[in-house]
Structures are given as structure tokens and as C-alpha cells.
Write a protein that holds these residues in place. Sequence first.
Motif, PDB file in Angstrom:
ATOM      1  N   LEU A 127      34.640  23.159  25.782  1.00  0.00           N
ATOM      2  CA  LEU A 127      34.165  23.083  27.323  1.00  0.00           C
ATOM      3  C   LEU A 127      34.289  24.969  28.093  1.00  0.00           C
ATOM      4  O   LEU A 127      32.963  24.861  28.736  1.00  0.00           O
ATOM      5  N   ASP A 128      35.133  25.441  28.095  1.00  0.00           N
ATOM      6  CA  ASP A 128      35.179  26.902  28.562  1.00  0.00           C
ATOM      7  C   ASP A 128      33.647  27.376  27.917  1.00  0.00           C
ATOM      8  O   ASP A 128      32.850  28.356  28.844  1.00  0.00           O
ATOM      9  N   ARG A 129      33.710  27.378  27.000  1.00  0.00           N
ATOM     10  CA  ARG A 129      32.304  27.697  26.112  1.00  0.00           C
ATOM     11  C   ARG A 129      31.185  27.309  26.282  1.00  0.00           C
ATOM     12  O   ARG A 129      30.200  27.987  27.429  1.00  0.00           O
ATOM     13  N   THR A 184      24.543  21.045  35.926  1.00  0.00           N
ATOM     14  CA  THR A 184      24.904  22.534  36.038  1.00  0.00           C
ATOM     15  C   THR A 184      23.780  23.728  35.736  1.00  0.00           C
ATOM     16  O   THR A 184      23.729  24.546  36.011  1.00  0.00           O
ATOM     17  N   ASP A 224      25.832  28.220  32.608  1.00  0.00           N
ATOM     18  CA  ASP A 224      25.839  29.444  33.352  1.00  0.00           C
ATOM     19  C   ASP A 224      25.200  30.027  33.218  1.00  0.00           C
ATOM     20  O   ASP A 224      24.739  30.838  34.558  1.00  0.00           O
ATOM     21  N   GLN A 269      31.105  25.781  29.493  1.00  0.00           N
ATOM     22  CA  GLN A 269      30.358  25.946  30.709  1.00  0.00           C
ATOM     23  C   GLN A 269      29.466  27.427  30.355  1.00  0.00           C
ATOM     24  O   GLN A 269      28.979  27.475  31.996  1.00  0.00           O
ATOM     25  N   HIS A 270      30.091  28.548  30.059  1.00  0.00           N
ATOM     26  CA  HIS A 270      30.154  29.991  30.028  1.00  0.00           C
ATOM     27  C   HIS A 270      28.027  29.896  29.503  1.00  0.00           C
ATOM     28  O   HIS A 270      27.683  30.780  29.613  1.00  0.00           O
TER      29      HIS A 270
END
Length: 241
Positions: free
Chosen positions: A159-161, A190, A167, A163-164
Motif C-alpha cells: 500500500l505504501d508503494r 487519490t 500521489d 500510495q506513492h
Amino acid sequence: MYQQIVILTGAGISAESGLRTFRDQDGLWEQHNIEEVATPEGYANNPLLVERFYNERWRQFHDGSIEPNASHIALAKLEQEFEGDLLVVTQNIDDLHERGGSKRLLHMHGELSKGRCPRSKQTFVLREPFGPEHTCTCCIPAQRLRPHIVWFGEMPIGLDRIQHALDSCDLFIAIGTSGTVYPAAGFVDTANHHGAQTVEVNIMPVDRHSQFQYHLEGKASELVPRLVDNILSGKVISDLL
């Protein structure tokens, strides 16, 4: 024209290759309650049932009749020829993207072709269906591998990857997914928030509550190759409409 693209794929793209979706209209997963075969609690209560359920899916994937379709191959072509950044995020646990040629790929719900050590979380490729002989090599004593599947109540992978990437992307495409289950359902919000163009490719008519700016209705195998060719030729999404 575009510099950073994120693509989300769902069950619809695999259905065109002949794969059945797990969930039936009555909410059952192949005649099983979700709690029985798709939760950590279900696995703890009856690991043999859960293994048997996923082994049936494994055999379906490997029966020789399931092949990548034109949309999988087109996305691999986009990866190979697109000069910007690209990330394909799939909700599917099959390997059709890989077999179609994709490498910049993230399986947010896991992979049926792998088992995972319950202690170290290390994954191992499976060449055959699950059985008691499938144990890890990272622990002493060796641990019995569990399916490398994200079950209900567990956190999706990467999820972090994701989200980045969302963005900073300027184009977000969702293919063959209803987009109603979080966190994937929030990806379009997003992307919209950060100024990206957002496109939905789905065989179903557009939902009046859809947050996507553009909707392409039809088969992914027909629309995605055309969409990829437009992107690679420097055209924008509105040229398809």
C-alpha cells in the motif's frame, strides 16, 4: 504526453481469459461462506478446507486452457515502450499478467502460485498444489506454508508503494474492477486529488456515483490495446471518446 501511469486491474480482465470469479451473486465463494475460506480465522479453524479451496483454483489456472488475453499483452507492451514511470497494480491472484509479459507489477491481494511462511512472512514459489510437504526453509523447525493470499481482515500488500505512485501519477486507469472494496476503491479519489486524469475500463455501464473522469464501456481485450496505442502515440484519453 503522460509521465507517470498507475493501472489497477481486477477480476474482469482475467474473466476474459476464462477464469471464474470467486464470489457468486449470492455472496458465496464457490459455495463456501467467505468466513470459511477467505479469513485468517477460517484458516485457523480448518486449514485443510482452505488449502483444498485454493488448490481447486490452482488447478483451474494450470489446466492448459487459460492464457493471457489481448489486454494483458497490451499492458506488457505499454510497459516495454512507455518512456515514463509505470506501475500495474492487480487485485488478481493469477499469473496472467506475468505470462503476458508484465514485470513492473504488484499483486496487492497476493499470488496463488506462492506460499508464505507464517512466522517470517517469506514467500516461496509453488510448482504444485498445496500439501503438508510444503514447508519453509527459513525457520527451525520448518513452518507449514500458508497460501500467499490477502484474506478479509488482512492488510493488502504494497500500500505504501501504491500510495506513492498515486500521489505522483498523471494518469490512473482501472480495468475490469468494480472499485467498490477499499482500499482500492479510494485509489481514484487519490489520483483525482493530485490532478491525474482517471479512466475506467469496464464491461458494465458507468455507475452514476463513479468518481472517474472518463469511462470506456466494453471488453478490456478490445479497449485496452486501443488505449495503449493511443498513449504510446502521445494522444490523451479524450481522443478515445
